[in-house]
Scaffold this motif. Structure first.
Motif, short mmCIF file in Angstrom:
data_model
loop_
_atom_site.label_atom_id
_atom_site.label_comp_id
_atom_site.label_asym_id
_atom_site.label_seq_id
_atom_site.Cartn_x
_atom_site.Cartn_y
_atom_site.Cartn_z
N ALA A 22 1.00 -1.29 0.00
CA ALA A 22 -0.06 -0.06 -0.20
C ALA A 22 0.89 1.28 0.13
N GLY A 23 1.98 1.18 0.84
CA GLY A 23 2.73 2.37 0.93
C GLY A 23 3.58 2.68 -0.44
N GLY A 24 3.71 1.45 -1.03
CA GLY A 24 4.63 1.89 -2.16
C GLY A 24 3.80 2.43 -3.38
N LEU A 25 2.52 2.05 -3.36
CA LEU A 25 1.48 2.45 -4.54
C LEU A 25 1.32 3.92 -4.22
N VAL A 26 1.17 4.20 -2.68
CA VAL A 26 0.71 5.65 -2.27
C VAL A 26 2.00 6.50 -2.65
N ALA A 27 3.08 6.13 -2.46
CA ALA A 27 4.33 6.74 -2.58
C ALA A 27 4.61 7.00 -4.01
N PHE A 28 4.47 6.06 -4.86
CA PHE A 28 4.47 6.10 -6.43
C PHE A 28 3.70 7.05 -6.84
N ALA A 29 2.46 7.09 -6.44
CA ALA A 29 1.39 7.98 -7.03
C ALA A 29 1.51 9.33 -6.37
N ALA A 30 2.11 9.67 -5.10
CA ALA A 30 2.57 10.88 -4.68
C ALA A 30 3.69 11.50 -5.48
N LEU A 194 14.43 16.73 -15.87
CA LEU A 194 15.03 15.33 -15.47
C LEU A 194 15.48 15.70 -13.91
N ARG A 195 16.05 16.70 -13.62
CA ARG A 195 16.90 17.05 -12.48
C ARG A 195 15.75 16.88 -11.25
N SER A 196 14.58 17.63 -11.98
CA SER A 196 13.60 17.84 -10.61
C SER A 196 12.88 16.30 -10.68
N TRP A 197 12.74 15.55 -11.63
CA TRP A 197 12.25 14.31 -11.34
C TRP A 197 13.13 13.34 -10.47
N GLY A 198 14.50 13.39 -10.83
CA GLY A 198 15.41 12.78 -9.98
C GLY A 198 15.50 13.23 -8.76
N ALA A 199 15.24 14.39 -8.24
CA ALA A 199 15.33 15.11 -7.00
C ALA A 199 13.79 14.59 -6.33
N VAL A 200 12.76 14.68 -6.71
CA VAL A 200 11.58 14.03 -6.44
C VAL A 200 11.59 12.57 -6.15
N ALA A 201 11.94 11.76 -7.01
CA ALA A 201 12.18 10.34 -6.80
C ALA A 201 13.06 9.82 -6.00
N PHE A 207 12.30 8.75 1.71
CA PHE A 207 11.25 9.07 2.83
C PHE A 207 10.61 7.44 3.05
N PHE A 208 10.57 6.85 1.83
CA PHE A 208 9.67 5.54 1.78
C PHE A 208 10.51 4.73 2.35
#
Length: 466
Positions: A22-30, A194-201, A207-208
């Motif tokens: 559940a946390g993985g799905l929520v974290a991926f969606a977030a 790309l940098r923003s996606w890398g930072a967010v990921a 965090f996860f």
């Protein structure tokens, strides 16, 4: 039913696995939502900043060339040629591939595509926004109906609508629309995204992972506590079952003890009636005989009669003493276990004249008075039964300790008997079994043609607690 099965399978999973799924799905969606929002903000900000600098540059070049657009609704030939030279071979020629100058009513005052000059189009949303005084910038394929040429180039373009203001009044008198080749801008934008996606990921993953480590640790603790609790509940259930069994056995032992006491009293009465009472009655009858009351009886006959009466009375006293010695216990409350065993064996030797082999453990442990009395009565009764039914052949007493239990065995070499034929209401071995089991001990009989062994055991740890 299918939803119920899915819920059951979900509930069967551990807390850590549930959180992981559940946390993985929520974290991926977030991560997707935050990443999309951040990249959109970056794209809008970078596009606006880049467009603002380009618009300022273009405006600084073309503004001096334009006449007063408040009074002139068309461009003269001189202005048109100046704009053609500026966008054809000037500084803006390689940077801006298309330029249009719009009037408020949607008329094209000037365009690098000469076929569009003088044509009128319905004002688009971007054009109306620009005439309201706001610059509009958009990166992507051209969407306006009049932008066929721009779409045909296939180049990444930055579309800019820039309002042209009257210097002294600040009123928007025209709007310039131009398309800038945005190859470098596209690469910079993609790198920023790309940098923003890398930072967010990276932040989302970190965090996860931290939360997963905490949850996994808590899940292991919960699982260990659950296992310990389950084991504890099982132990308590077993203990409850044992307590119920002990309670039932104690009730049976209490009822049996009451019946045994009554049986002991009946046997004691029978022993007194059949033994000493008969001898005393016989002596009383002889006292009233004519031999003693007749004056003619010779002294010798009278003396013989008195001697006979005295012999019967002495025999009655001996039997009374024997019965009393079986009822009264020696002082064993303060004695140690070896002394208790020696006293029981010595009493049997004195009473029967039969030798008994005694073997004891070298160790000694404290026992409660009730346990000592139980052991004494066990040895006493087992030796008596071996003497009566086994003729006292090779009688022996052996005491040892086994896993915290004190074990006493009384054996003989008699002909043996069938232990199944012991009457439950009997006073001998049946009474011993009830006495031993009432203290939480174990009682066993092994008999064959080669002899009989009677065994008892008591838990010394429980005796110490008692």
């Amino acid at each position: 039913m299918q939803l119920r099965a899915i819920l059951d399978r979900w509930n069967d999973q551990s807390l850590a696995r549930q959180f992981l799924l559940a946390g993985g799905l929520v974290a991926f969606a977030a991560m997707l939502l935050v990443g999309a929002y951040v990249t959109s903000v970056i794209e809008a900000t970078v596009t606006r900043n880049s467009a603002a600098s380009t618009a300022l540059y273009v405006d600084s070049i073309i503004a001096p060339l334009l006449p007063d657009m408040k009074t002139n609704q068309t461009l003269d030939d001189v202005t048109t040629r100046a704009l053609d030279e500026t966008f054809g071979q000037g500084a803006l020629g390689g940077q801006v591939i298309s330029f249009k100058l719009w009037r408020r009513d949607g008329t094209v005052l000037y365009a690098t595509d000469k076929s569009m000059i003088g044509q009128k189009y319905g004002p688009s949303d971007n054009l109306r926004t620009a005439f309201s005084g706001q610059m509009v910038a958009r990166f992507g394929p051209a969407e306006d109906p009049e932008s066929n040429f721009e779409r045909s180039t296939g180049l990444p373009l930055l579309e800019i609508y820039n309002p042209i203001l009257q210097p002294w009044s600040g009123e928007v008198v025209a709007v310039s629309e131009f398309y800038e080749v945005a190859g470098d801008f596209q690469r910079s934008l993609y790198q920023a995204q790309l940098r923003s996606w890398g930072a967010v990921a990276g932040v989302t993953l970190a965090f996860f992972l931290i939360l997963s480590a905490i949850v996994f640790r808590g899940s292991r603790t919960i699982d260990h506590q659950r296992q310990a609790l389950t084991q504890r509940v099982a132990e308590l259930s077993d203990l409850l079952s044992q307590n119920e069994a002990l309670h039932a056995r104690a009730q049976r032992a209490s009822r049996r003890a009451t019946a045994l006491n009554e049986s002991y009293l009946r046997r004691l009465g029978a022993d007194l009636h059949d033994g000493p009472a008969q001898l005393v009655a016989y002596a009383a009858l002889r006292v009233d005989s004519r031999l003693l009351t007749d004056p003619a009886t010779s002294p010798t006959a009278r003396e013989e009669e008195v001697t006979t009466i005295k012999a019967r009375l002495d025999e009655a006293m001996d039997e009374i003493r024997s019965i009393c010695s079986g009822l009264v216990l020696p002082q064993i409350e303060t004695a140690e276990l070896p002394d208790v065993l020696r006293r029981a064996v010595n009493a049997h030797r004195q009473r029967t004249g039969v030798d008994v082999a005694l073997k004891m453990s070298s160790r000694s442990r404290p026992l409660s008075p009730s346990a000592k009395i139980c052991i004494y009565r066990f040895v006493q009764e087992a030796l008596n039964n071996g003497f009566r039914h086994g003729r006292g052949l090779d009688q022996s007493v052996r005491q040892s300790f086994d896993n915290g239990n004190v074990v006493v065995e009384v054996a003989d070499r008699g002909p043996g008997f069938d232990p199944q034929r012991i009457r439950p209401e009997g006073l001998g071995l049946a009474g011993l079994r009830e006495r031993i089991e009432s203290l939480g001990g174990a009682f066993a009989i092994t008999s064959s043609k080669d002899g009989t062994t009677v065994r008892m055991s008591l838990n010394t740890h429980e005796m110490e607690q008692a």
